[in-house]
Design a protein around this motif. Structure first.
Motif, short mmCIF file in Angstrom:
data_model
loop_
_atom_site.label_atom_id
_atom_site.label_comp_id
_atom_site.label_asym_id
_atom_site.label_seq_id
_atom_site.Cartn_x
_atom_site.Cartn_y
_atom_site.Cartn_z
N VAL A 258 0.83 -1.20 0.00
CA VAL A 258 0.00 0.00 0.00
C VAL A 258 0.87 1.26 0.00
CG1 VAL A 258 -1.81 1.27 1.22
CG2 VAL A 258 -1.78 -1.23 1.31
N ALA A 259 0.68 2.10 -1.02
CA ALA A 259 1.41 3.37 -1.09
C ALA A 259 0.92 4.30 0.02
CB ALA A 259 1.21 4.02 -2.46
N TYR A 260 1.83 5.04 0.58
CA TYR A 260 1.57 6.01 1.66
C TYR A 260 1.22 5.34 3.00
CZ TYR A 260 1.76 9.93 -1.60
OH TYR A 260 2.18 10.86 -2.52
N ALA A 261 1.28 4.01 3.06
CA ALA A 261 0.97 3.34 4.33
C ALA A 261 2.20 3.32 5.23
CB ALA A 261 0.52 1.91 4.06
N LYS A 262 1.94 3.42 6.54
CA LYS A 262 3.00 3.35 7.53
C LYS A 262 2.91 1.98 8.24
CE LYS A 262 4.91 6.93 8.35
NZ LYS A 262 6.15 7.47 7.74
N LEU A 263 3.87 1.73 9.12
CA LEU A 263 3.87 0.44 9.81
C LEU A 263 2.55 0.18 10.54
CD1 LEU A 263 5.37 -2.13 10.73
CD2 LEU A 263 6.23 -0.82 12.68
N ASP A 264 2.03 1.21 11.24
CA ASP A 264 0.78 1.01 11.98
C ASP A 264 -0.38 0.65 11.05
OD1 ASP A 264 1.92 1.42 14.41
OD2 ASP A 264 1.36 3.53 14.57
N ASP A 265 -0.39 1.25 9.86
CA ASP A 265 -1.47 0.96 8.91
C ASP A 265 -1.43 -0.50 8.48
OD1 ASP A 265 -2.23 3.67 8.83
OD2 ASP A 265 -0.60 4.09 7.42
N VAL A 266 -0.21 -0.99 8.27
CA VAL A 266 -0.07 -2.34 7.75
C VAL A 266 -0.34 -3.37 8.86
CG1 VAL A 266 2.37 -2.98 7.98
CG2 VAL A 266 1.21 -3.23 5.79
N MET A 267 -0.07 -2.98 10.11
CA MET A 267 -0.41 -3.89 11.21
C MET A 267 -1.93 -4.01 11.35
SD MET A 267 2.42 -3.75 14.24
CE MET A 267 2.62 -2.05 14.65
N GLU A 268 -2.60 -2.87 11.17
CA GLU A 268 -4.06 -2.88 11.24
C GLU A 268 -4.65 -3.70 10.09
OE1 GLU A 268 -5.63 1.11 11.91
OE2 GLU A 268 -7.56 0.41 11.14
N LEU A 269 -4.03 -3.53 8.91
CA LEU A 269 -4.47 -4.30 7.74
C LEU A 269 -4.31 -5.80 8.00
CD1 LEU A 269 -5.38 -4.05 4.71
CD2 LEU A 269 -2.96 -4.27 4.11
N ALA A 270 -3.16 -6.17 8.57
CA ALA A 270 -2.87 -7.59 8.80
C ALA A 270 -3.87 -8.21 9.78
CB ALA A 270 -1.44 -7.75 9.33
N GLU A 271 -4.22 -7.48 10.85
CA GLU A 271 -5.13 -8.09 11.82
C GLU A 271 -6.56 -8.18 11.27
OE1 GLU A 271 -4.81 -5.84 15.44
OE2 GLU A 271 -5.61 -4.02 14.53
N ASN A 272 -6.97 -7.16 10.50
CA ASN A 272 -8.30 -7.25 9.89
C ASN A 272 -8.36 -8.36 8.86
OD1 ASN A 272 -9.39 -5.15 11.38
ND2 ASN A 272 -8.71 -3.60 9.92
N PHE A 273 -7.27 -8.51 8.13
CA PHE A 273 -7.14 -9.54 7.10
C PHE A 273 -7.29 -10.94 7.72
CE2 PHE A 273 -3.81 -12.05 4.66
CZ PHE A 273 -4.59 -12.28 3.54
N ILE A 274 -6.51 -11.20 8.76
CA ILE A 274 -6.57 -12.51 9.42
C ILE A 274 -7.94 -12.72 10.06
CG2 ILE A 274 -5.65 -13.88 11.34
CD1 ILE A 274 -2.89 -12.81 10.64
N GLY A 275 -8.45 -11.67 10.69
CA GLY A 275 -9.78 -11.79 11.31
C GLY A 275 -10.84 -12.17 10.29
N HIS A 276 -10.75 -11.56 9.11
CA HIS A 276 -11.70 -11.87 8.04
C HIS A 276 -11.60 -13.32 7.59
CE1 HIS A 276 -12.88 -11.98 3.70
NE2 HIS A 276 -13.97 -11.42 4.22
N ILE A 277 -10.37 -13.79 7.40
CA ILE A 277 -10.16 -15.17 6.94
C ILE A 277 -10.72 -16.16 7.96
CG2 ILE A 277 -8.39 -16.91 6.48
CD1 ILE A 277 -6.63 -14.62 5.41
N VAL A 278 -10.39 -15.93 9.23
CA VAL A 278 -10.81 -16.87 10.27
C VAL A 278 -12.34 -16.91 10.36
CG1 VAL A 278 -10.77 -17.39 12.73
CG2 VAL A 278 -8.67 -16.67 11.58
#
Length: 436
Positions: free
Chosen positions: A227-247
């Motif tokens: 993701v362009a313009y994303a920071k570490l915190d953004d990508v951590m939030e993306l990762a947890e929502n992503f995993i939550g969605h899959i589960v």
RNA sequence: UCCUCAGUAGCUCAAUGGCAGAGCAUCCGGCUGUUAACCGGAGGGUUGUAGGUUCGAGUCCUACCUGAGGAGCCA
């Protein structure tokens, strides 16, 4: 006659239907036979009584062997003793091909034998359950990104040069030059992210590491958002929502398969964002306490990368995936962005799955400065000319950007509660295994 | 690359240094509600390979081959 799939059988109770499939297993009691039929969509027990069928049909049911291909006509109804379970009263059975003696018997087998017969092992109930969960995970992955404004921009499998050292790459002939099978789409993702903003790639990944553990394949599937313009915190939030969605999708759609696998579903039901975040510094403290308590053999010192036992210990402290962030820059890849407050740390994150399943996601913020990258490439002894196109991304509108990669097989192994990733892909490629 | 463990019938396994066996699968027979069905019978072996110790080796020793688990590395 039109084929009916076993998964749709409840819509045809009492009607005469035709099932096209294979004989899964057979039991008999004199003039009464029980034939388990599978057709890919499910398994149903057929019941055949000698007095109700022609001599030819009875003869066929007597001689039909395990995994013979069969076309069966009959009428489905409820099981006399098990409500909600269906059986088929067989009226006719035609053998399409009488199977030779089938090597996988209804008794137990060893791993080596089953892996040699992987092409047949895929027909079993357990493998069906695992691969259906895999399918659901992949659908959830695609849906998540597709519904959140990401563009699928797949990256090449043939790559011209080593990005993180040639020892972990498979070398192949590419006409008159050498090429390597990709170990990550990330560098290309950074180019497509600069073009489309939010992108992901999803394809096979190859690692020539001589790893021989339950967590490793030489060929595995990885999904990588960037993701362009994303920071570490953004990508951590993306990762947890992503995993939550899959589960939640797997729990919603593949509960039956999880039951076949005897997965403890209550553990998966706890997996909802937010996930705990643990800075590397605090992880070190946790590991040192673990050593003092006697839970870890060696004392962990600040500066090293986490080993498998370390990851297992950390994840055992939580019942959700834990996000370990800001590792020492020295143990991470050259393209990581340094933490402006602590330049010796990299703005990166590893997501450790619960129950000892280890690292399922690795990612972070990418270095956006041309000067920094040039220095890092030199320090790592990498060929600068191979990265000219990559460095262009820092010359023409460089922005902060971040992303991560998730290994599909490790995710499948975790959600299915498997001992080993080798069962999570139809034809696993491992150290010492290229067949079938 | 290193450490640990294993290799006996098609499969899963047993056999104190002393006649190589069982269950499943296969074949034959029996059984009208089986569920890894069950019951009776039959066939099925270069004990991973090569060497050594011993009166005698599946068993002990050496090397190698193959596989499994783990370390490192990683998703």
């Amino acid at each position: 006659m039109k084929q009916t799939y076993i998964s749709e059988i409840s819509k045809h109770l009492g009607q005469e239907i035709t099932i096209k499939g294979w004989l899964y297993n057979k039991r008999s009691s004199g003039k009464l036979g029980f034939l388990e039929i599978r057709d890919g969509s499910g398994i149903i027990q057929g019941v055949v009584s000698k007095k109700d069928v022609s001599d030819e049909t009875w003869e066929s049911t007597e001689k039909v062997t395990q995994e013979s291909s069969v076309i069966i006509t009959g009428a489905p109804r409820e099981h006399p003793k098990k409500p909600g379970v269906y059986e088929l009263d067989i009226k006719d059975l035609r053998i399409v091909q009488l199977a030779h003696e089938y090597p996988i018997t209804p008794k137990e087998h060893g791993v080596e034998f089953l892996m040699d017969k992987r092409h047949l092992w895929l027909r079993s109930r357990r493998q069906h359950a695992i691969l259906r969960v895999r399918h659901e995970i992949i659908r959830a992955v695609r849906d998540f990104f597709d519904n959140n404004g990401f563009i699928l921009c797949d990256t090449p499998v043939f790559t011209p040069a080593a990005c993180e050292g040639t020892t972990t790459l498979f070398e192949v002939g590419y006409f008159d030059e050498k090429a390597y099978l990709t170990q990550s789409g990330q560098l290309y993702n950074e180019a497509t992210a600069a073009a489309f903003g939010k992108v992901y790639c999803f394809g096979p990944t190859f690692r020539a590491e001589k790893s021989k553990t339950r967590r490793h394949l030489t060929e595995f599937w990885m999904v990588e958002p960037e993701v362009a313009y994303a920071k570490l915190d953004d990508v951590m939030e993306l990762a947890e929502n992503f995993i939550g969605h899959i589960v939640s999708r797997v729990l919603e759609s593949r509960r039956e398969e999880l039951n076949v696998l005897e997965r403890d579903i209550s553990k998966l039901e706890k997996i909802a964002p937010p996930f705990p975040r643990l800075q590397y510094d605090d992880a070190v403290k946790m590991l040192q306490e673990g050593h003092t308590k006697g839970a870890l053999e060696s004392r962990f010192e600040w500066g090293g990368d986490l080993g498998s036992p370390d990851e297992t210990y950390i994840s055992s402290q939580y019942d959700k995936p834990v996000m370990v962030h800001r590792y020492p820059a020295a143990v991470k890849a050259f393209y990581m962005e340094p933490d402006p407050e602590r330049p010796d740390l990299a703005l990166c994150v590893d997501v450790l799955a619960p129950e000892g399943y280890g690292e399922i996601i690795g990612g972070g913020e990418r270095a956006s400065s041309l000067e920094l990258l040039l220095n890092r490439i030199q320090e790592h002894g990498l060929p600068e000319e191979a990265f000219d196109w990559y460095l262009d991304l820092r010359k023409y509108g460089s922005v902060p950007h971040a992303g991560f990669g998730m290994g599909i097989e490790r995710c499948v192994a975790w959600l299915c509660g498997l001992e080993h990733v080798r069962e999570t892909i139809p034809f696993p490629r491992m150290l010492y295994r290229l067949k079938p």
